[in-house]
Design a protein around this motif. Structure first.
Motif, PDB file in Angstrom:
ATOM      1  N   GLN A  31       0.826  -1.202   0.000  1.00  0.00           N
ATOM      2  CA  GLN A  31       0.000   0.000   0.000  1.00  0.00           C
ATOM      3  C   GLN A  31       0.865   1.259   0.000  1.00  0.00           C
ATOM      4  N   SER A  32       1.946   1.248   0.765  1.00  0.00           N
ATOM      5  CA  SER A  32       2.811   2.425   0.846  1.00  0.00           C
ATOM      6  C   SER A  32       3.513   2.690  -0.485  1.00  0.00           C
ATOM      7  N   LEU A  33       4.018   1.643  -1.099  1.00  0.00           N
ATOM      8  CA  LEU A  33       4.721   1.808  -2.370  1.00  0.00           C
ATOM      9  C   LEU A  33       3.773   2.241  -3.479  1.00  0.00           C
ATOM     10  N   CYS A  34       2.557   1.708  -3.476  1.00  0.00           N
ATOM     11  CA  CYS A  34       1.587   2.125  -4.487  1.00  0.00           C
ATOM     12  C   CYS A  34       1.162   3.574  -4.289  1.00  0.00           C
ATOM     13  N   LEU A  35       1.125   4.026  -3.020  1.00  0.00           N
ATOM     14  CA  LEU A  35       0.871   5.441  -2.755  1.00  0.00           C
ATOM     15  C   LEU A  35       1.983   6.288  -3.370  1.00  0.00           C
ATOM     16  N   LEU A  36       3.242   5.880  -3.193  1.00  0.00           N
ATOM     17  CA  LEU A  36       4.359   6.622  -3.783  1.00  0.00           C
ATOM     18  C   LEU A  36       4.294   6.584  -5.307  1.00  0.00           C
ATOM     19  N   ALA A  37       3.860   5.456  -5.851  1.00  0.00           N
ATOM     20  CA  ALA A  37       3.739   5.371  -7.307  1.00  0.00           C
ATOM     21  C   ALA A  37       2.709   6.358  -7.837  1.00  0.00           C
ATOM     22  N   ASN A  38       1.607   6.501  -7.111  1.00  0.00           N
ATOM     23  CA  ASN A  38       0.591   7.474  -7.528  1.00  0.00           C
ATOM     24  C   ASN A  38       1.111   8.904  -7.427  1.00  0.00           C
ATOM     25  N   LEU A  39       1.832   9.199  -6.365  1.00  0.00           N
ATOM     26  CA  LEU A  39       2.366  10.552  -6.197  1.00  0.00           C
ATOM     27  C   LEU A  39       3.440  10.856  -7.227  1.00  0.00           C
ATOM     28  N   SER A  40       4.219   9.852  -7.597  1.00  0.00           N
ATOM     29  CA  SER A  40       5.333  10.086  -8.525  1.00  0.00           C
ATOM     30  C   SER A  40       4.879  10.308  -9.953  1.00  0.00           C
ATOM     31  N   VAL A  41       3.582  10.258 -10.197  1.00  0.00           N
ATOM     32  CA  VAL A  41       3.078  10.631 -11.522  1.00  0.00           C
ATOM     33  C   VAL A  41       3.356  12.107 -11.797  1.00  0.00           C
ATOM     34  N   ASP A  42       3.308  12.911 -10.757  1.00  0.00           N
ATOM     35  CA  ASP A  42       3.583  14.347 -10.876  1.00  0.00           C
ATOM     36  C   ASP A  42       5.085  14.563 -10.909  1.00  0.00           C
ATOM     37  N   GLU A  43       5.559  15.366 -11.868  1.00  0.00           N
ATOM     38  CA  GLU A  43       7.003  15.545 -12.030  1.00  0.00           C
ATOM     39  C   GLU A  43       7.651  16.211 -10.827  1.00  0.00           C
ATOM     40  N   LYS A  44       7.023  17.235 -10.279  1.00  0.00           N
ATOM     41  CA  LYS A  44       7.646  17.925  -9.135  1.00  0.00           C
ATOM     42  C   LYS A  44       7.668  17.024  -7.910  1.00  0.00           C
TER      43      LYS A  44
END
Length: 845
Positions: free
Chosen positions: A207-220
């Motif tokens: 769950q934590s890694l998938c949260l980071l994957a969703n956030l990392s869609v944004d370049e900044k």
């Protein structure tokens, strides 16, 4: 006891239909495959049967909070009464959005003043509710404080709370408009702290890694994630042996981070390439998802040429995508007996009288390899890999599965293990599509950066295919083919194969029609200089044993192939010699050095030497020796940063000039064996030019042939020129001896150099003493005397004594630390200690 009536908005039975109304939507989301970049929430136990169990456990909490006694405030036993009636009333009277009020209740339960058990149950209920779709997430996000409260729960010691909080944030972050808000609430920092914990369940990691994957869609946000301590953790999770979902989620985050070029340096330095590369090698097991994510990340990193080299070192190569339609022209040889990919015969026991008309004998060639066949059992590993790679790629081409339309649309390259990648590129060279051939040839040139890769392409048959297409009408095809051959020819073994395949005639034809200063001319001359290398011919006279681990000695390196080509081919064409002489006159130092090297090789044959002399070679050599570069190379000083950059450029040009004049001097020395050439030669003019070059600042290793050429020019009049000998000693011999004293690790070489330097100084020539002092000879001699043998001390003392006769050398001798050395000699009464005492008295102390 008075009956307690539960307020309508607190009846938990009203909340159940609202969640059930989203069963269909949530199930559809759970069944949808995860996209390449955004991870939708899912849970191994997220069916709504288990959801109802969770909600029943929450029901007791709600009832406990909402139910109280009118007398004394005593808590009710918590058993809800008439739940079925309440549900019936809700179905009959309530609106579809009436459940939003209960979302607010659960959000209030997340408050920090509530019991941790209540907060845990609340976040778990909200997580399950958020799986209903975007409308559910919107209902939660009406109260923005829910995100901050959920982020706070990531610090909880409860496994259930951490998993539910990460899962809820994961779902919220999958909606674009809420992604920035989740990041601003401190989710990245808290997830980083959570993932650092020594023991975590696979569910929390996922769950934590998938949260980071969703956030990392944004370049900044990608830049923010990469600048934390998460990268080592992500690489660590790639080795998780418990759950493949954790590996996939970690790979997804890395694939997103690689989309930002600014992250590449940090990712590579952290060591992301080796763990990702292992998923693309054939011997490593992994899911289709992690292979896709690893390939996506590595393709982004491989856009940098240096990182591409690191990829090759991991056993992977970048292969161009040419489109499935290009392979329709591939026609394998179905009626030929199997052979090695490089074209040589494969000595197999021929069981059937004729090969299979469907190509089975070629495809399944491994079935013919018998264990009791000594020749086959000793087949080199490189040849075996070439057979395997060709068989696999030809099979994929025959069934039309070598490339897909989707793969071609998504990028220009793919990544394959080197065995398959090498075979794929060689296969593309056999196609009719010229654009595909150009891509393959360019890819071969980019990948051929090591001896292993160059040998692999040779065994796979790239040399023969490249020479076959070198004469095509397309200029781009010719250029790419020559470029690939030039990179492959760096290997001595591959260079011999290129020569054996008859490439000389093709290259000479191209050279006569190409631009004198073009890139194509430079690459052709590089190949010719490696094939027609005069140094190899010289080595063949002294070496018969294998060299550098190769099978054949130098005698076999220069076989009769070159001379036969010279006699039968275009090398006797005067146009070719005129072309080389033209390059000597008007090209850069690099091209001049290559052209002079080829002419030197040809000048070893008397027939070719006469042709070279007739092409006005003297004026061509004079254009090198009289180059304007040698007139102003000593007048440059550095004071600013721009001038330092200019100095760097000039240093490179000085090295190139040194190679050019050294090679031209070797050519001139060779041509002096021609009586016709000596009759027309202006000896005094060339001597003056070479003396000037000898005194210049070209590298010392390039002055040896200049000095040798000067000696041979001086002997043309049968009267040795003392001025030439003096110049050679000052500008070549003395610097070389000092360099040996300073840099050599052999005491014997140092001793010989010191004794030779002593002999030169003892001649009493003032210019010799000044040359020793100006070249740093005093510091070198003093240093070697400190740890040298008695003979070194004796020779060094004689050199210093001779230099000590000049008072201007005294400060340098004192600065070099000669006083302690001389005192030690005097105290120990070593040989010539009296001379050391005299020198001590002369020095200022």
């Amino acid at each position: 006891m008075m009956s307690v009536t539960t307020p309508p908005h607190f009846k938990f039975g009203i909340f159940i239909p609202q969640i059930q109304s989203h069963v269909e939507t949530s199930s559809m989301i759970l069944k949808t495959s995860r996209t390449r970049r955004t991870f939708q929430n899912s849970h191994p136990s997220s069916s709504f049967n288990s959801l109802n169990v969770k909600l029943r456990s929450v029901r007791q909490v709600i009832t406990r909070i909402s139910c109280s006694s009118d007398s004394g405030g005593a808590f009710h036993d918590g058993t809800p009464q008439k739940v079925s009636d309440d549900i019936s009333d809700y179905k009959a009277n309530s609106s579809p959005n009436s459940g939003d009020a209960y979302v607010g209740m659960f959000i209030r339960m997340l408050g920090l003043d509530n019991d941790i058990l209540d907060r845990e149950q609340a976040v778990d209920a909200l997580w399950k509710y958020s799986l209903g779709g975007k409308q559910c997430v919107d209902a939660i996000m009406k109260s923005r404080g829910s995100v901050f409260l959920t982020v706070n729960l990531l610090n909880s010691e409860s496994t259930i709370a951490c998993e539910a909080a990460a899962g809820l944030l994961r779902t919220i972050s999958s909606v674009n408009i809420y992604r920035d808000f989740v990041a601003e609430s401190g989710a990245i920092q808290e997830i980083t702290s959570l993932l650092r914990r020594p023991s975590l369940t696979s569910e929390i990691k996922e769950q934590s890694l998938c949260l980071l994957a969703n956030l990392s869609v944004d370049e900044k946000l990608r830049l923010q994630i990469a600048n934390t301590d998460l990268l080592p953790l992500l690489i660590k999770f790639l080795d998780d042996e418990e759950d493949m979902k954790v590996i996939e989620a970690s790979g997804g985050v890395l694939a997103n981070l690689a989309l930002s070029v600014d992250n590449h340096k940090l990712m590579v330095e952290t060591g992301v390439i080796p763990p990702l590369a292992k998923f693309l090698r054939t011997e490593t097991e992994g899911s289709k998802t992690i292979r896709k994510e690893a390939k996506s990340a590595l393709l982004e990193l491989a856009k940098d040429d240096y990182y591409k080299i690191l990829l090759i070192e991991e056993g992977l190569v970048l292969v161009p995508l040419v489109g499935p339609g290009a392979y329709t022209s591939f026609r394998p040889s179905l009626y030929q007996w199997p052979s090695l990919p490089d074209g040589s015969e494969l000595n197999l026991k021929q069981t059937p009288k004729t090969p299979s008309r469907f190509g089975a004998s070629e495809l399944l060639v491994g079935l013919h390899l018998k264990k009791d066949d000594d020749k086959i059992s000793k087949l080199e590993e490189a040849k075996k890999n070439a057979i395997v790679g060709r068989t696999q790629q030809q099979f994929l081409a025959r069934i039309g599965a070598i490339e897909t339309e989707t793969e071609t649309e998504n990028g220009k390259f793919t990544i394959l293990p080197w065995v398959d990648g090498v075979a794929r590129m060689v296969l593309i060279l056999e196609l009719e599509d010229e654009s595909a051939v150009v891509k393959a040839a360019d890819a071969i040139a980019d990948v051929a950066i090591s001896e292993h890769m160059r040998s692999s392409f040779m065994e796979a048959g790239a040399v023969r295919n490249l020479i076959r297409i070198i004469d095509r009408e397309s200029e781009s095809v010719r250029f790419s083919a020559v470029r690939a051959l030039e990179r492959l020819s760096v290997s001595n073994e591959v260079c011999k194969r290129i020569e054996a395949e008859g490439v000389l005639d093709h290259l000479i034809t191209l050279l006569k029609n190409s631009d004198a200063n073009g890139d194509l001319t430079c690459m052709i001359l590089n190949i010719l200089a490696r094939i027609l290398d005069p140094s190899k011919q010289m080595k063949s006279k002294f070496y018969d044993a294998p060299v550098n681990g190769t099978k054949n000695g130098w005698n076999e390196t220069r076989t009769s192939t070159s001379w036969q080509t010279i006699q039968e081919g275009d090398l006797l064409d005067s146009t070719f010699y005129s072309r080389l002489v033209e390059i000597l006159k008007s090209s850069s130092f690099v091209l001049q050095a290559k052209a002079a090297s080829v002419l030197e090789f040809l000048a070893t044959f008397e027939t070719c030497r006469d042709e070279i002399v007739s092409c006005d070679i003297e004026s061509a050599l004079d254009s090198i020796f009289q180059h304007e570069f040698f007139n102003g190379m000593d007048s440059f000083d550095t004071e600013s940063e721009s001038e330092f950059k200019e100095l760097e450029r000039q240093t490179l040009e000085t090295e190139e000039a040194g190679v050019a004049v050294s090679t031209a001097s070797r050519l001139l020395t060779r041509l002096l064996d021609s009586h016709h050439f000596k009759k027309t030669l202006n000896v005094s003019h060339l001597t003056k030019s070479l003396r000037k070059i000898l005194a210049s600042k070209i590298p010392l290793q390039n002055k040896d042939w200049v000095a040798a050429c000067l000696i041979k020019l001086g002997s043309q009049n049968n009267h040795p020129n003392p001025i030439i000998n003096t110049d050679i000693i000052i500008h070549e011999t003395i610097p070389r001896l000092i360099q040996q004293i300073q840099d050599s690790d052999s005491p014997r070489i140092q001793e010989t150099a010191v004794l030779e330097l002593n002999r030169i100084v003892s001649e009493g020539v003032v210019e010799y003493n000044r040359a020793v002092a100006n070249q740093g000879g005093i510091f070198a001699v003093v240093k070697v005397m400190e740890e040298g043998s008695d003979r070194v001390v004796e020779g060094g003392l004689a050199v210093l004594y001779g230099l000590g006769m000049e008072a201007e050398n005294h400060p340098a001798m004192v600065a070099a630390g000669v006083v302690p050395v001389l005192r030690r000699i005097v105290v120990c009464e070593m040989l010539d200690w009296v001379k050391a005492l005299h020198l001590l008295r002369m020095l200022p102390t």
